[in-house]
Design an enzyme around this catalytic site. Sequence first.
Site, PDB file in Angstrom:
ATOM      1  N   ASP A   1       0.819  -1.213   0.000  1.00 56.63           N
ATOM      2  CA  ASP A   1       0.000   0.000   0.000  1.00 56.63           C
ATOM      3  C   ASP A   1       0.847   1.256   0.000  1.00 56.63           C
ATOM      4  O   ASP A   1       0.410   2.307  -0.472  1.00 56.63           O
ATOM      5  CB  ASP A   1      -0.940  -0.012   1.215  1.00 56.63           C
ATOM      6  CG  ASP A   1      -1.744   1.276   1.322  1.00 56.63           C
ATOM      7  OD1 ASP A   1      -2.554   1.530   0.415  1.00 56.63           O
ATOM      8  OD2 ASP A   1      -1.550   2.025   2.289  1.00 56.63           O
TER       9      ASP A   1
ATOM     10  N   LEU B   1      -6.424   7.327   3.427  1.00 58.10           N
ATOM     11  CA  LEU B   1      -6.468   8.377   2.411  1.00 58.10           C
ATOM     12  C   LEU B   1      -5.245   8.387   1.500  1.00 58.10           C
ATOM     13  O   LEU B   1      -5.122   9.264   0.644  1.00 58.10           O
ATOM     14  CB  LEU B   1      -6.595   9.754   3.084  1.00 58.10           C
ATOM     15  CG  LEU B   1      -7.926  10.008   3.807  1.00 58.10           C
ATOM     16  CD1 LEU B   1      -7.871  11.333   4.535  1.00 58.10           C
ATOM     17  CD2 LEU B   1      -9.087   9.996   2.827  1.00 58.10           C
ATOM     18  N   ARG B   2      -4.344   7.426   1.687  1.00 61.55           N
ATOM     19  CA  ARG B   2      -3.148   7.411   0.843  1.00 61.55           C
ATOM     20  C   ARG B   2      -3.541   7.244  -0.628  1.00 61.55           C
ATOM     21  O   ARG B   2      -2.949   7.862  -1.513  1.00 61.55           O
ATOM     22  CB  ARG B   2      -2.198   6.304   1.276  1.00 61.55           C
ATOM     23  CG  ARG B   2      -0.890   6.296   0.474  1.00 61.55           C
ATOM     24  CD  ARG B   2       0.081   5.249   0.973  1.00 61.55           C
ATOM     25  NE  ARG B   2       0.676   5.649   2.228  1.00 61.55           N
ATOM     26  CZ  ARG B   2       0.599   4.940   3.347  1.00 61.55           C
ATOM     27  NH1 ARG B   2      -0.052   3.797   3.359  1.00 61.55           N
ATOM     28  NH2 ARG B   2       1.184   5.358   4.447  1.00 61.55           N
ATOM     29  N   GLY B   3      -4.547   6.414  -0.887  1.00 65.20           N
ATOM     30  CA  GLY B   3      -4.989   6.231  -2.263  1.00 65.20           C
ATOM     31  C   GLY B   3      -5.501   7.510  -2.885  1.00 65.20           C
ATOM     32  O   GLY B   3      -5.217   7.814  -4.055  1.00 65.20           O
TER      33      GLY B   3
END
Length: 566
Positions: free
Chosen positions: A158, A239-241
Site C-alpha cells: 500500500d 487516504l493514501r490512495g
Amino acid sequence: MAEFPFSAVAGQAGFKTALLLAAINPAIGGVLVSGPRGCAKSTLVRALADLLPESPFVTLPLGASEEMLTGTLDLQQVLNDQQLAFRPGLLSKAHQGMLYVDEVNLLADPLVDLLLDVAASGVNHVERDGISQRHDARFVLIGTMNPDEGELREQLKDRFGLMVELDNRYALEDRVRIVRARDAYDRDPAAFCQQFAAEQQQLQQQILAARTRLAQVQCDESHQLEIARRCDAAQVDGLRGDIVWYRAALAHAAWRGVAEVGTVDIDTVEPLVLAHRRQTPPQSPPPSPPKSPPPFQRPPPRPESSPPEQQDQDQQPADAGSQSSAGDWGAMGQLQHQAIGNLPAQNYTSAPALTMALDGQGGKRSGRQQGEGRRNGATGNQPDWFASLVSSLPQWPPQQLRFKQPRTGAMWLHLVLLDTSASTLSSQWLARAKAAVLEIGKRAYLAREQLAIIGFGNQQTDTLLARVRAPKELHSLLEPIQAGGGTPLRQVLGQAQTMLNQLLRQTPALNSCTYLITDGRCRDSVADLQLPGQRLLIDTEQSSVKRGRGPQLAAELGADYHLLSE
C-alpha cells in the site's frame, strides 16, 4: 553498452505510464511492478534511467544491510584521523535519481519499510554509532517482483504509490516482433539505439517539460470529489490512495500538456492506484448462486479497531529485529474468550489441554516466560568495533574493547492450519476449534508476534489471514467460516512448507510454530513433508468410532500431539 531503448519496448503500456508519471512527480511514492519472468520488468526500469542521463541510477543489492542503505560511520577516517565522520549510503547516492530494487519481495521487511519511509519524506535521518546525520534523499523508488517467489506484505504494498501487474502472454505477432528487436539489439546495440534516437529525445523533452508544467496544473473540486467517490466505492483503506491518485492525475495532465486535470487523467491512473488497494472487485453482473455454500466466507472489510498509536505500530513488521527493544516482548498470562456471534459462550472457552499445550510451546522457546532473550544474532561475546572506537576518542589506540549486547526478543510466526472439512467441524466442535485459533491469536497479539491462518476443506485451501502482526480481533474473521467437503491435508501442508521455506530464505532468523487443527480423516501420507520450526497437532476427532489418525500424523510430522476434547 547503451541500454535497450525505452521507446523500443513492445507493449506494457500501463507499466510505461506508471514509470513516466513517477519520473515526472517523485512525490507519487514510487512504482511496484509484479509479474512473471520475461515480461521486461528490469529492461523497462533501466531504459527509463537511460532516458534521464543526468539523474543517478542506483541498484539496491538483495543482500544489502541497513548501514549500506542509510550510511554509517566512516571507519577508515576514524582510523586515520581519529575523528568521527559520516559515510553516505545508497540513499544519498540515489538523491535526485532512481533507486531500483529488483525482487523487492525477497528484501527484508525492515529495509522495505525504511525505503518507503524515506521515499515518502524525502529525508534520510541517521542516528547510529555516535553520529547524527540528516540529508535530502528524493528519488523515484522502483520495486519489481515475481509473485511466484512470494508476495510482498499488504502493508508494504500500500505504501508504494502505483502498482502494475504484468503477464507474459503476448500475441503471436508481438512475440515475433520482440524476438527480432532483441536480436537486432544484441547484434549491434549502437546501431539499434540509433534507430530510436529521435523518439528517445522526444521522450526526454516531454518528461522535462511535464516536470516544469506540473506546478501549474490545477484540479477542480468536481474531479477531486470524483477521485474520493471512486476510492470510497473501492473501499480503499485510509487516504493514501486519494492523495496518490490526485498527484498521479496532475502528473498525467502535465504529461498531456494541459493546464487542468480532466476525466481522462483520472481514468488513466485509476488501475495503477487501485491495483493494490481495491477491497471490492470492479462492478460486474452478479454470479449465479452456488448450489452449496463455499467452505470459506470472508467478512467484509472493516476499519481497524486498534487505536491510532497501535495502527502505527502495526505498520512496522514484527520481524524488524533491529527496531525492537527488549520491552516489546512480554510473557503471556491465562486468557479468557468471549462468544462469537450466536454461539454459546461456554462452547467458545479454550480447552484446558489446549492451554497446557500452548504453555508447553512457550516453554520450549528459550524460557520465554522466564524473561530470557529469544533473538538470534548478536551475542555478548561479539566485539562492537564502532562503539570501541567512539568511546575511546580522543585516546588512540582504543584503550578498552566494547562488546555487543545480546538482544532480547525474536521474530516469531504462528501459522494456523484450520481443517474446515465436513468431518471435522460440526456443532460444538466448530466453536471449540475456533476457540483454539482465538487462543493462539491472542497470545501472538500480546507478544507482538506474527500470525497467519490457512483454512482447508472441500478439497481446496484458502488464506484466511495473510502473514501480519497478530491483530487484536479475530472474531469477525472466524465467525463466517462454514464446514464442508473433503480434507486436502497434503495440499495445505505442502503450501505451509513452501511458505515457511520461502520466509526462511528471506529471513534466516525466523522462528515459527505451525498449529495443525484437524481430525486427520484423510488417506494422504505426509511422512515426506518437513515443516520447519515447531509443530503442534490439535486433534478434533469427535466420532464415537475413532480412527486414531491424529497420533500417526503427529508422528509423521514430528509434531506434539494434543486432543481438543480433553
